[in-house]
Design a protein around this motif. Structure first.
Motif, PDB file in Angstrom:
ATOM      1  N   ILE A  65      73.009 -70.133  26.858  1.00  0.00           N
ATOM      2  CA  ILE A  65      72.741 -68.429  27.521  1.00  0.00           C
ATOM      3  C   ILE A  65      71.324 -68.098  26.798  1.00  0.00           C
ATOM      4  CG2 ILE A  65      73.443 -66.159  27.072  1.00  0.00           C
ATOM      5  CD1 ILE A  65      76.104 -67.239  26.861  1.00  0.00           C
ATOM      6  N   CYS A  66      70.528 -67.590  27.993  1.00  0.00           N
ATOM      7  CA  CYS A  66      69.288 -67.294  27.479  1.00  0.00           C
ATOM      8  C   CYS A  66      69.094 -65.699  27.713  1.00  0.00           C
ATOM      9  CB  CYS A  66      68.260 -68.093  28.448  1.00  0.00           C
ATOM     10  SG  CYS A  66      68.262 -69.778  28.199  1.00  0.00           S
ATOM     11  N   HIS A  67      68.229 -65.061  27.477  1.00  0.00           N
ATOM     12  CA  HIS A  67      67.973 -63.551  27.510  1.00  0.00           C
ATOM     13  C   HIS A  67      66.457 -63.139  27.956  1.00  0.00           C
ATOM     14  CE1 HIS A  67      71.457 -63.003  25.301  1.00  0.00           C
ATOM     15  NE2 HIS A  67      70.993 -63.916  24.225  1.00  0.00           N
ATOM     16  N   GLN A 258      65.977 -62.395  37.375  1.00  0.00           N
ATOM     17  CA  GLN A 258      66.277 -61.510  36.380  1.00  0.00           C
ATOM     18  C   GLN A 258      65.483 -60.101  36.615  1.00  0.00           C
ATOM     19  OE1 GLN A 258      64.893 -62.063  32.179  1.00  0.00           O
ATOM     20  NE2 GLN A 258      66.865 -61.352  31.155  1.00  0.00           N
ATOM     21  N   SER A 259      64.436 -60.175  36.992  1.00  0.00           N
ATOM     22  CA  SER A 259      63.700 -58.958  37.300  1.00  0.00           C
ATOM     23  C   SER A 259      64.423 -58.305  38.439  1.00  0.00           C
ATOM     24  CB  SER A 259      62.398 -59.292  37.886  1.00  0.00           C
ATOM     25  OG  SER A 259      61.601 -59.897  36.751  1.00  0.00           O
ATOM     26  N   LEU A 260      64.772 -59.009  39.596  1.00  0.00           N
ATOM     27  CA  LEU A 260      65.478 -58.483  40.797  1.00  0.00           C
ATOM     28  C   LEU A 260      66.796 -57.719  39.919  1.00  0.00           C
ATOM     29  CD1 LEU A 260      64.989 -61.170  43.371  1.00  0.00           C
ATOM     30  CD2 LEU A 260      64.563 -58.955  43.467  1.00  0.00           C
ATOM     31  N   GLY A 261      67.534 -58.576  39.298  1.00  0.00           N
ATOM     32  CA  GLY A 261      68.840 -58.111  38.624  1.00  0.00           C
ATOM     33  C   GLY A 261      68.517 -56.700  38.048  1.00  0.00           C
ATOM     34  N   ALA A 262      67.613 -56.745  37.248  1.00  0.00           N
ATOM     35  CA  ALA A 262      67.078 -55.424  36.285  1.00  0.00           C
ATOM     36  C   ALA A 262      67.020 -54.147  37.469  1.00  0.00           C
ATOM     37  CB  ALA A 262      65.836 -55.676  35.406  1.00  0.00           C
ATOM     38  N   MET A 313      55.367 -57.481  48.446  1.00  0.00           N
ATOM     39  CA  MET A 313      55.766 -56.143  48.089  1.00  0.00           C
ATOM     40  C   MET A 313      57.007 -55.816  47.320  1.00  0.00           C
ATOM     41  SD  MET A 313      57.386 -53.893  51.362  1.00  0.00           S
ATOM     42  CE  MET A 313      58.988 -54.946  51.355  1.00  0.00           C
ATOM     43  N   THR A 314      57.984 -57.045  47.189  1.00  0.00           N
ATOM     44  CA  THR A 314      59.018 -56.842  46.349  1.00  0.00           C
ATOM     45  C   THR A 314      58.379 -57.084  44.739  1.00  0.00           C
ATOM     46  OG1 THR A 314      60.412 -57.718  47.735  1.00  0.00           O
ATOM     47  CG2 THR A 314      61.120 -57.902  45.742  1.00  0.00           C
ATOM     48  N   MET A 315      57.575 -58.018  44.465  1.00  0.00           N
ATOM     49  CA  MET A 315      57.102 -58.105  43.266  1.00  0.00           C
ATOM     50  C   MET A 315      56.532 -56.984  42.734  1.00  0.00           C
ATOM     51  SD  MET A 315      55.292 -62.136  43.484  1.00  0.00           S
ATOM     52  CE  MET A 315      56.589 -63.321  43.247  1.00  0.00           C
ATOM     53  N   THR A 316      55.693 -56.200  43.584  1.00  0.00           N
ATOM     54  CA  THR A 316      55.168 -55.017  43.170  1.00  0.00           C
ATOM     55  C   THR A 316      56.368 -53.929  42.569  1.00  0.00           C
ATOM     56  OG1 THR A 316      53.203 -55.192  44.571  1.00  0.00           O
ATOM     57  CG2 THR A 316      53.698 -53.201  43.838  1.00  0.00           C
ATOM     58  N   GLN A 317      57.309 -53.789  43.702  1.00  0.00           N
ATOM     59  CA  GLN A 317      58.318 -53.064  43.120  1.00  0.00           C
ATOM     60  C   GLN A 317      59.052 -53.440  41.814  1.00  0.00           C
ATOM     61  OE1 GLN A 317      60.646 -53.875  46.859  1.00  0.00           O
ATOM     62  NE2 GLN A 317      60.860 -51.466  47.359  1.00  0.00           N
ATOM     63  N   LEU A 318      59.019 -54.639  41.431  1.00  0.00           N
ATOM     64  CA  LEU A 318      59.710 -55.131  40.216  1.00  0.00           C
ATOM     65  C   LEU A 318      58.704 -55.022  39.077  1.00  0.00           C
ATOM     66  CD1 LEU A 318      61.210 -58.403  41.382  1.00  0.00           C
ATOM     67  CD2 LEU A 318      62.478 -55.900  41.363  1.00  0.00           C
ATOM     68  N   GLU A 319      57.467 -54.577  39.103  1.00  0.00           N
ATOM     69  CA  GLU A 319      56.781 -54.447  37.837  1.00  0.00           C
ATOM     70  C   GLU A 319      57.239 -53.884  36.707  1.00  0.00           C
ATOM     71  OE1 GLU A 319      53.038 -52.802  39.577  1.00  0.00           O
ATOM     72  OE2 GLU A 319      52.095 -54.830  40.467  1.00  0.00           O
ATOM     73  N   TRP A 320      57.676 -52.611  36.961  1.00  0.00           N
ATOM     74  CA  TRP A 320      58.144 -51.940  35.777  1.00  0.00           C
ATOM     75  C   TRP A 320      59.361 -52.624  34.950  1.00  0.00           C
ATOM     76  CZ3 TRP A 320      62.730 -49.922  33.988  1.00  0.00           C
ATOM     77  CH2 TRP A 320      62.692 -49.064  33.004  1.00  0.00           C
ATOM     78  N   ILE A 325      61.806 -56.654  30.605  1.00  0.00           N
ATOM     79  CA  ILE A 325      62.356 -57.877  30.211  1.00  0.00           C
ATOM     80  C   ILE A 325      61.612 -59.055  29.710  1.00  0.00           C
ATOM     81  CG2 ILE A 325      64.582 -57.086  31.643  1.00  0.00           C
ATOM     82  CD1 ILE A 325      63.747 -59.199  33.831  1.00  0.00           C
ATOM     83  N   ASN A 326      60.159 -58.694  29.866  1.00  0.00           N
ATOM     84  CA  ASN A 326      59.160 -59.831  29.424  1.00  0.00           C
ATOM     85  C   ASN A 326      59.217 -60.697  30.306  1.00  0.00           C
ATOM     86  OD1 ASN A 326      57.473 -60.835  27.524  1.00  0.00           O
ATOM     87  ND2 ASN A 326      58.799 -61.934  26.527  1.00  0.00           N
ATOM     88  N   ALA A 327      59.151 -60.324  31.747  1.00  0.00           N
ATOM     89  CA  ALA A 327      59.121 -61.530  32.556  1.00  0.00           C
ATOM     90  C   ALA A 327      57.605 -61.198  33.450  1.00  0.00           C
ATOM     91  CB  ALA A 327      60.323 -61.384  34.019  1.00  0.00           C
TER      92      ALA A 327
END
Length: 374
Positions: A65-67, A258-262, A313-320, A325-327
């Motif tokens: 398991i990783c975080h 993980q970024s999408l999940g967050a 576009m999605t990667m920009t949405q995920l920036e925050w 989550i350190n990604a």
């Protein structure tokens, strides 16, 4: 038969599995050294596990398991280094990629394990043709209903995962004109495709019970869906990634998931519907065939756009969320490649265009696995 209970897991925790190629260092064809490699690997304490796969020229490595994406690379790196050391002892090499470029499926041997023998008897030649290599990413979900919601939200991004990880342009010595030809082999299995659309775990349990009553299904392992729940882990498992050529890229892809999940958990950006799947197969085909040059059809609006544009576009949405989550490094690495139109399939084609010899391409891919570019 009842489906086992959905176990609790930490939301957004990660687990990564990678199926890898074992090749000889004479002509760089696949080599049946899984048993020898497993014996050597068992001598070194490592995170995760190393296990056999369907044919004896394959092995599968996995993390604990990783975080974070950093946790993933911190676990995959010592496993990779041990694989390389033991491969050198055996005079073989370990290679990433979704397919071996020129192996002949009829020469493969089924690994001597009861489940693999049973699958071989059921599926015939498809079992040997299943000498393909994928990355599976597990992501933790807070409860069973949340897992189904996460699964169907992630389904909109399956073309992203395929194009970003595509590394299987060559099959049996031929350029297939697909960036990910590997998935064509998966689609041949009768229980491939997508999970039934429901956002209610009780309904999913009823579906599973009906399927087991037919005698076709005995466990979740019998479903070869693009994404499937893993109740024993408390996760969903995304299965469409080709194995990348480096473990560093594998970790970056996990960071993207993980970024999408967050984003999903914190913003609840949309509610998936059954209509999402009207364009699902088309989008999946486009990503397999054309990679980052594919067309993406937005399932909500019906808008057609370049897949590359939708990913950026999605990667920009995920920036925050990625930063939280350190990604950030994972997303930045993938973004750079998307902007350049670069994935592993293109790297393999560029090497073949220069070398005109697939064995040399495999040799260079083996070097890339052991010594990734800085």
């Amino acid at each position: 038969m009842k489906l086992e209970a959905f176990n609790k897991s930490e939301a957004l925790s990660l687990g990564v599995e990678l199926e890898l190629q074992l090749v000889n260092t004479n002509d760089y064809d696949l080599a049946p050294y899984a048993e020898d490699m497993l014996r050597e690997m068992a001598k070194t304490p490592l995170p995760g596990s190393v296990v056999p796969e369907m044919t004896s020229s394959m092995i599968e490595i996995s993390t604990d398991i990783c975080h974070s994406a950093q946790d993933v690379i911190d676990q995959l790196t010592p496993i990779r280094d041990a694989l390389v050391r033991n491969a050198d002892k055996l005079n073989i090499a370990v290679v990433g990629g979704g397919t071996h470029a020129f192996q002949q499926w009829h020469e493969r041997r089924i690994y001597d394990k009861p489940r693999f023998r049973e699958l071989s008897e059921l599926y015939g030649y498809l079992s040997k043709q299943f000498t393909i290599f994928g990355q599976h990413v597990h992501i933790g979900c807070p409860d069973a209903d949340a897992a189904l919601l996460m699964l169907h939200r992630m389904s909109r991004y399956i073309p992203h995962f395929i194009a970003l990880s595509a590394s299987s342009p060559y099959v049996q010595g031929q350029d297939t004109q697909f960036d990910s030809a590997r998935l064509n082999s998966v689609f041949a299995f009768p229980l491939s495709g997508v999970a039934p659309f429901t956002l209610n775990w009780k309904e999913f349990e009823n579906y599973f019970e009906r399927m087991t009553r037919t005698g076709v299904v005995r466990s979740m392992k019998d479903f070869y869906w693009d994404i499937r729940p893993k109740p024993e882990f408390g996760t969903i498992e995304i299965r469409v990634f080709d194995t990348p050529l480096t473990v560093e890229r594998a970790a970056a892809l996990a960071g993207y998931v993980q970024s999408l999940g967050a984003w999903f958990l914190q913003e609840q950006p949309f509610t998936p519907t059954e209509d999402d799947y009207l364009v699902y197969t088309y989008n999946r085909f486009q990503a397999c065939r054309f990679g980052l040059d594919a067309v993406y059809v937005d399932p909500a609006s019906g808008e057609h756009m370049p897949l590359r544009e939708h990913i950026l576009m999605t990667m920009t949405q995920l920036e925050w969320h990625s930063e939280a989550i350190n990604a950030t490094r994972s997303i930045a690495q993938l973004r750079t490649d998307v902007e350049a139109g670069q994935n592993d399939a293109r790297w393999l084609r560029e090497k073949q265009a220069k070398e005109k010899l697939l064995a040399e391409v495999v040799r260079q891919a083996a070097l890339r696995f052991r010594n990734p570019p800085k």
